[in-house]
Design an enzyme around this catalytic site. Structure first.
Site, PDB file in Angstrom:
ATOM      1  CB  SER A  58      22.235 -85.376  22.174  1.00  0.00           C
ATOM      2  OG  SER A  58      20.862 -85.332  21.832  1.00  0.00           O
TER       3      SER A  58
ATOM      4  CG  HIS B 178      24.025 -82.264  19.728  1.00  0.00           C
ATOM      5  ND1 HIS B 178      24.728 -81.868  18.616  1.00  0.00           N
ATOM      6  CD2 HIS B 178      22.949 -82.944  19.260  1.00  0.00           C
ATOM      7  CE1 HIS B 178      24.111 -82.286  17.516  1.00  0.00           C
ATOM      8  NE2 HIS B 178      23.024 -82.944  17.884  1.00  0.00           N
TER       9      HIS B 178
ATOM     10  CG  ASP C  74      19.408 -83.377  18.431  1.00  0.00           C
ATOM     11  OD1 ASP C  74      20.142 -83.239  17.442  1.00  0.00           O
ATOM     12  OD2 ASP C  74      19.688 -84.123  19.396  1.00  0.00           O
TER      13      ASP C  74
ATOM     14  CG  MET D  39      14.180 -83.017  15.479  1.00  0.00           C
ATOM     15  SD  MET D  39      13.804 -84.730  15.886  1.00  0.00           S
ATOM     16  CE  MET D  39      15.404 -85.285  16.483  1.00  0.00           C
TER      17      MET D  39
ATOM     18  CG  HIS E 235      21.711 -81.566  14.527  1.00  0.00           C
ATOM     19  ND1 HIS E 235      21.637 -82.919  14.769  1.00  0.00           N
ATOM     20  CD2 HIS E 235      21.589 -81.432  13.184  1.00  0.00           C
ATOM     21  CE1 HIS E 235      21.483 -83.558  13.625  1.00  0.00           C
ATOM     22  NE2 HIS E 235      21.449 -82.682  12.651  1.00  0.00           N
TER      23      HIS E 235
ATOM     24  CG  MET F  76      17.929 -82.823  12.267  1.00  0.00           C
ATOM     25  SD  MET F  76      17.820 -84.156  13.464  1.00  0.00           S
ATOM     26  CE  MET F  76      18.179 -83.258  14.953  1.00  0.00           C
TER      27      MET F  76
ATOM     28  CG  MET G 218      22.899 -86.739  10.522  1.00  0.00           C
ATOM     29  SD  MET G 218      22.868 -86.395  12.302  1.00  0.00           S
ATOM     30  CE  MET G 218      21.743 -87.657  12.909  1.00  0.00           C
TER      31      MET G 218
ATOM     32  CG  ASP H 195      23.865 -86.508  16.174  1.00  0.00           C
ATOM     33  OD1 ASP H 195      23.555 -87.292  17.075  1.00  0.00           O
ATOM     34  OD2 ASP H 195      23.192 -85.489  15.887  1.00  0.00           O
TER      35      ASP H 195
HETATM   36  C1  DX5 Z   1      19.124 -87.820  16.068  1.00  0.00           C
HETATM   37  C2  DX5 Z   1      19.755 -86.666  16.819  1.00  0.00           C
HETATM   38  C3  DX5 Z   1      20.777 -87.067  17.812  1.00  0.00           C
HETATM   39  C4  DX5 Z   1      20.290 -87.962  18.927  1.00  0.00           C
HETATM   40  C5  DX5 Z   1      21.344 -88.993  19.135  1.00  0.00           C
HETATM   41  O1  DX5 Z   1      18.443 -87.347  14.958  1.00  0.00           O
HETATM   42  O2  DX5 Z   1      20.386 -85.772  15.904  1.00  0.00           O
HETATM   43  O3  DX5 Z   1      21.500 -85.954  18.327  1.00  0.00           O
HETATM   44  O4  DX5 Z   1      20.064 -87.312  20.134  1.00  0.00           O
HETATM   45  O5  DX5 Z   1      20.867 -89.921  20.046  1.00  0.00           O
HETATM   46  P1  DX5 Z   1      21.598 -91.307  20.298  1.00  0.00           P
HETATM   47  O6  DX5 Z   1      22.955 -91.002  20.880  1.00  0.00           O
HETATM   48  O7  DX5 Z   1      20.683 -91.989  21.238  1.00  0.00           O
HETATM   49  O8  DX5 Z   1      21.696 -91.989  18.976  1.00  0.00           O
HETATM   50 ZN    ZN Z   2      21.781 -84.194  16.674  1.00  0.00          ZN
END
Ligand code: DX5
Ligand code: ZN
Length: 219
Positions: A8, A33, A35, A37, A66, A68, A140, A179
């Site tokens: 990620s 991956h 993310d 948001m 992903h 969010m 999660m 994750d």
């Molecule tokens: C958190 C994200 C993750 C994040 C994980 O909300 O969905 O994908 O990048 O990061 P680490 O591995 O540092 O927990």
């Molecule tokens: Zn994620």
């Protein structure tokens, strides 16, 4: 290979992301991956659709997106058109079961794999009815919203429950992804409970030698 590592790039500085994507590819990673948001479903914001389109175009590796975000239904087509191979949305962002089901169908109709994610505080039993039509279920293991948090141990029970349901119902192709807070140790615990896709952010990127750490955990 027993499992897939999905690095990620969340904790990578924006100016370094393109270089990091190349680095990930060069190490032989099969997935990346991303993310997304929106500042509403979670407090932080990451990429808008134009930024994601430009990032996804940088690589041929399988792109795991992903979301969010609130109202995922309105955005899944845009992310698939932008190049996502898998789109995962949040159970908690949907208003009811009918909407969850409709979004899964929509993702498939536009030609991508469909994933459903659940936050640490939500009841895992609520998503079992969807597993037979999903390609991936994302547990999660931290509160969604930022990297670098500590793995929540009770996630292991959820992974195991999903794995048992998967086995009992012969859902052989269903991927169980985890994750948040994954490092060399928590990774092994998750794999033992039945996880087969591990998202890894800060363990890989908050370290001077990405390749070295990737090799250490890549099975
Ligand atoms: C958190 C994200 C993750 C994040 C994980 O909300 O969905 O994908 O990048 O990061 P680490 O591995 O540092 O927990
Ligand atoms: Zn994620």
């Amino acid at each position: 290979m027993k499992y897939i590592i999905a690095p990620s790039i969340l904790t990578v500085q924006k100016s370094d992301i393109v270089a990091s994507i190349k680095e990930i590819e060069n190490c032989g990673a099969r997935w990346i991956h991303f993310d997304v948001m929106d500042g509403k479903f979670v407090p932080a914001t990451t990429f808008d659709i134009d930024e994601i389109r430009s990032l996804l175009s940088q690589t041929k590796v399988f792109k795991d997106v992903h979301l969010m975000i609130n109202n995922p239904r309105s955005m899944v087509k845009a992310y698939i058109d932008a190049g996502a191979n898998n789109v995962t949305f949040h159970f908690e962002a949907c208003k009811d079961y009918i909407e969850v089901s409709a979004i899964i169908d929509m993702i498939h109709q536009y030609g991508a794999k469909a994933g459903l994610s659940i936050k640490p505080g939500s009841d895992i039993n609520a998503i079992l009815p969807f597993l037979s039509k999903l390609d991936l279920v994302l547990v999660m293991s931290v509160e969604p919203g930022k990297g670098g948090q500590k793995f929540i141990d009770k996630s292991l029970k959820k992974i195991n429950l999903l794995y048992k349901y998967k086995t009992k119902n012969k859902l052989n192709n269903l991927l169980i992804e985890v994750d948040g807070g994954i490092n060399d140790k928590t990774l092994q615990s998750c794999v033992k409970k039945g996880a087969n896709v591990l998202v890894v952010g800060s363990y890989l990127f908050n370290h001077p030698d990405f390749a070295d750490r990737f090799k250490k955990i890549n099975d």
